[in-house]
Motif scaffolding. Structure first.
Motif, mmCIF file in Angstrom:
data_model
loop_
_atom_site.group_PDB
_atom_site.id
_atom_site.type_symbol
_atom_site.label_atom_id
_atom_site.label_comp_id
_atom_site.label_asym_id
_atom_site.label_seq_id
_atom_site.Cartn_x
_atom_site.Cartn_y
_atom_site.Cartn_z
ATOM 1 N N LEU A 48 22.484 65.595 49.453
ATOM 2 C CA LEU A 48 21.652 64.494 49.917
ATOM 3 C C LEU A 48 21.372 63.501 48.799
ATOM 4 N N SER A 49 21.154 63.996 47.588
ATOM 5 C CA SER A 49 20.903 63.108 46.457
ATOM 6 C C SER A 49 22.120 62.235 46.171
ATOM 7 N N LEU A 50 23.284 62.834 46.189
ATOM 8 C CA LEU A 50 24.515 62.077 45.959
ATOM 9 C C LEU A 50 24.775 61.100 47.105
ATOM 10 N N LEU A 51 24.513 61.528 48.322
ATOM 11 C CA LEU A 51 24.792 60.697 49.493
ATOM 12 C C LEU A 51 23.943 59.437 49.511
ATOM 13 N N THR A 52 22.637 59.603 49.426
ATOM 14 C CA THR A 52 21.750 58.450 49.566
ATOM 15 C C THR A 52 21.871 57.491 48.384
ATOM 16 N N ARG A 53 22.002 58.012 47.194
ATOM 17 C CA ARG A 53 22.104 57.148 46.014
ATOM 18 C C ARG A 53 23.440 56.424 45.968
ATOM 19 N N SER A 54 24.493 57.088 46.419
ATOM 20 C CA SER A 54 25.818 56.451 46.433
ATOM 21 C C SER A 54 25.944 55.447 47.564
ATOM 22 N N ALA A 55 25.316 55.724 48.702
ATOM 23 C CA ALA A 55 25.489 54.894 49.891
ATOM 24 C C ALA A 55 24.687 53.602 49.827
ATOM 25 N N THR A 56 23.386 53.707 49.600
ATOM 26 C CA THR A 56 22.506 52.533 49.682
ATOM 27 C C THR A 56 21.682 52.303 48.421
ATOM 28 N N GLY A 57 21.895 53.114 47.399
ATOM 29 C CA GLY A 57 21.126 52.942 46.170
ATOM 30 C C GLY A 57 19.692 53.402 46.305
ATOM 31 N N GLN A 58 19.409 54.312 47.242
ATOM 32 C CA GLN A 58 18.062 54.847 47.423
ATOM 33 C C GLN A 58 17.969 56.236 46.801
ATOM 34 N N PRO A 59 16.848 56.598 46.213
ATOM 35 C CA PRO A 59 16.705 57.970 45.703
ATOM 36 C C PRO A 59 16.690 58.998 46.824
ATOM 37 N N ILE A 60 16.214 58.589 48.001
ATOM 38 C CA ILE A 60 16.237 59.452 49.186
ATOM 39 C C ILE A 60 16.042 58.553 50.402
ATOM 40 N N THR A 61 16.550 58.986 51.555
ATOM 41 C CA THR A 61 16.358 58.194 52.765
ATOM 42 C C THR A 61 14.938 58.378 53.297
#
Length: 472
Positions: free
Chosen positions: A251-264
């Motif tokens: 989840l950390s890799l997904l959200t930070r890579s996708a939208t630049g958010q630390p978490i959704t």
């Protein structure tokens, strides 16, 4: 019918507004992602962990799928297996027909796009409303997603404002983003209340606990999975991991890579239907696990890395080809670098064999992939197998075989194996190579987008001999 990426890319390349929309959006996403991974060591360590989790899950995929099914069933979730998209659609149609559902709300799901689920259900008299704002926008415009994370990224505010004023009853034209969002929210809230079923994707499925993990920013996923009496989750069979503790790094890799958010904004963890005494949640939860060629990909030890993908879209955001042509130039539902390796393996090289060639092999996608998929290596492999390799399990292998190309490469090998032929060929090319016309067979395609090769007047052997370099 084979898809022609070269032809479909021509219109986007000429659309200056589209290219400006993509450039502006991608610059912002690249900047946000870079800020999230400012520490190189943390990025390297987290990325290695994410890759290891995905690789380990794939290594034990058959056992984990069996364990997942057992745990989901024990939790009261009904599990359905679909080898093809037709089977998957039929399963969902059957569930909705049994419950008498005529309206379904659907959260964002690339697997449902893969299945063309909306069209299939509409053919059966079921209205399907996309609940994700980006998906809702493109549904109004009868389009498909142009990005796996941000489906409407190809549109700017003015285009969306015009669309809403034309397609939504009694809507006034406004370019105020908050007002546009509120307008869509009011329409969708009524649909949530009336829907007989909610359909969602799955980001991660945990075999240990029988938990379906769904991440989102808008709350529509939570509404789809809790308000209607029936929840149907759709997932590709590769989405499983073994333990719950393996979810946070993904989840950390997904959200930070996708939208630049630390978490959704929302992380939904679903482990069963509504239980006695609970005040919300669906009466039934179904999971449809789709293959659609994934087993064939899994069978190849190298190509299996394709299935590590966590659908973050970072490879697209950094791809010089995707940024210039957008997602609609790509056949299939997965555009960009991941689409260039996934779509040909699913649909077959005979249909999408040109996609692996639609790349500069610059390695930008490899550098930002959060789970270390060797995309460039896989592109080269698929390029090779489109032309020759009869022992491969890739669908459509050898479908682009050319006898002329085979003989050209054999001739090239013979020239380099025979010193006399090499010297003779070098002599004639250095003296008379300029006479070869740009429209010559074999050069025409190359020179359509590049300058004609110019042969040096003197060969390397000539220059070495003139300099009296001693031979070893």
């Amino acid at each position: 019918m084979p898809a022609d990426f070269r032809a479909s890319a021509q219109a986007p390349l000429a659309d200056t507004q589209l290219r400006a929309n993509f450039r502006r959006a991608m610059d912002g996403l690249i900047s946000k992602r870079s800020a999230q991974f400012a520490d190189p060591k943390e990025w390297k360590d987290l990325r290695s962990l994410g890759a290891a989790v995905r690789a380990r899950s794939l290594l034990r995929l058959p056992q984990l799928l069996e364990a997942l099914e057992a745990k989901l069933t024990a939790n009261g979730i009904q599990v359905h297996w679909a080898e093809t998209v037709e089977q998957g659609n039929a399963i969902i149609e059957g569930i909705l027909a049994r419950r008498g559902v005529t309206l379904a709300v659907k959260g964002k799901s690339m697997v449902s796009e893969e299945m063309h689920l909306n069209h299939a259900l509409e053919q059966k008299g079921v209205e399907v409303i996309e609940a994700d704002l980006g998906e809702y926008i493109i549904q109004l415009d009868h389009e498909t997603p142009s990005h796996i994370i941000m489906p409407a990224i190809h549109k700017n505010t003015q285009q969306i404002a015009r669309l809403f004023s034309q397609k939504i009853k009694d809507a006034e034209y406004t370019e105020d983003v908050a007002a546009l969002t509120d307008l869509a929210r009011r329409v969708l809230r009524r649909k949530f209340e009336d829907a007989g079923a909610g359909i969602s994707g799955v980001n991660v499925a945990v075999a240990e606990t029988g938990t379906l993990v769904l991440v989102e920013n808008e709350g529509n996923g939570r509404m789809c999975t809790t308000v209607p009496p029936v929840h149907i989750a759709i997932m590709g069979l590769e989405k499983v991991v073994e333990r719950l503790e393996e979810v946070p790094p993904i989840l950390s890799l997904l959200t930070r890579s996708a939208t630049g958010q630390p978490i959704t904004t929302y992380v939904n963890m679903i482990s069963g239907p509504r239980r006695p005494g609970e005040k919300d949640g669906p009466e039934e939860v179904h999971v449809v696990i789709l293959d659609n060629g994934r087993s064939r990909i899994f069978a190849d030890p190298q190509l299996r890395a394709t299935l590590r993908c966590i659908r973050c879209g970072a490879c697209m955001n950094h791809c010089p080809v995707y940024v210039r042509v957008g997602g609609h130039a790509y056949p299939g539902v997965y555009p960009g670098p991941i689409g260039k390796i996934l779509t040909p393996q699913m649909a077959g090289l005979e249909v999408n064999g040109d996609l692996p060639h639609a790349s500069t092999l610059c390695n930008a996608c490899v550098e930002v992939c959060p789970v270390e998929i060797p995309i460039a290596d896989l592109l080269v492999r698929l390029r090779r197998e489109g032309g020759h390799n009869t022992h491969s399990t890739v669908k459509g292998v050898n479908s682009h075989h050319s006898a002329a190309e085979t003989w050209i490469w054999r001739g090239w090998r013979l020239v380099y194996q025979t010193p006399m032929l090499y010297r003779l060929t070098s002599f004639f090319l250095s003296r008379f190579g300029w006479l070869v016309p740009a429209s010559a067979p074999g050069l025409k395609t190359w020179t359509a987008v590049r300058s004609k090769p110019r042969f040096a007047a003197r060969t390397l052997h000539d220059l070495v001999r003139d300099e009296k370099v001693p031979h070893e």
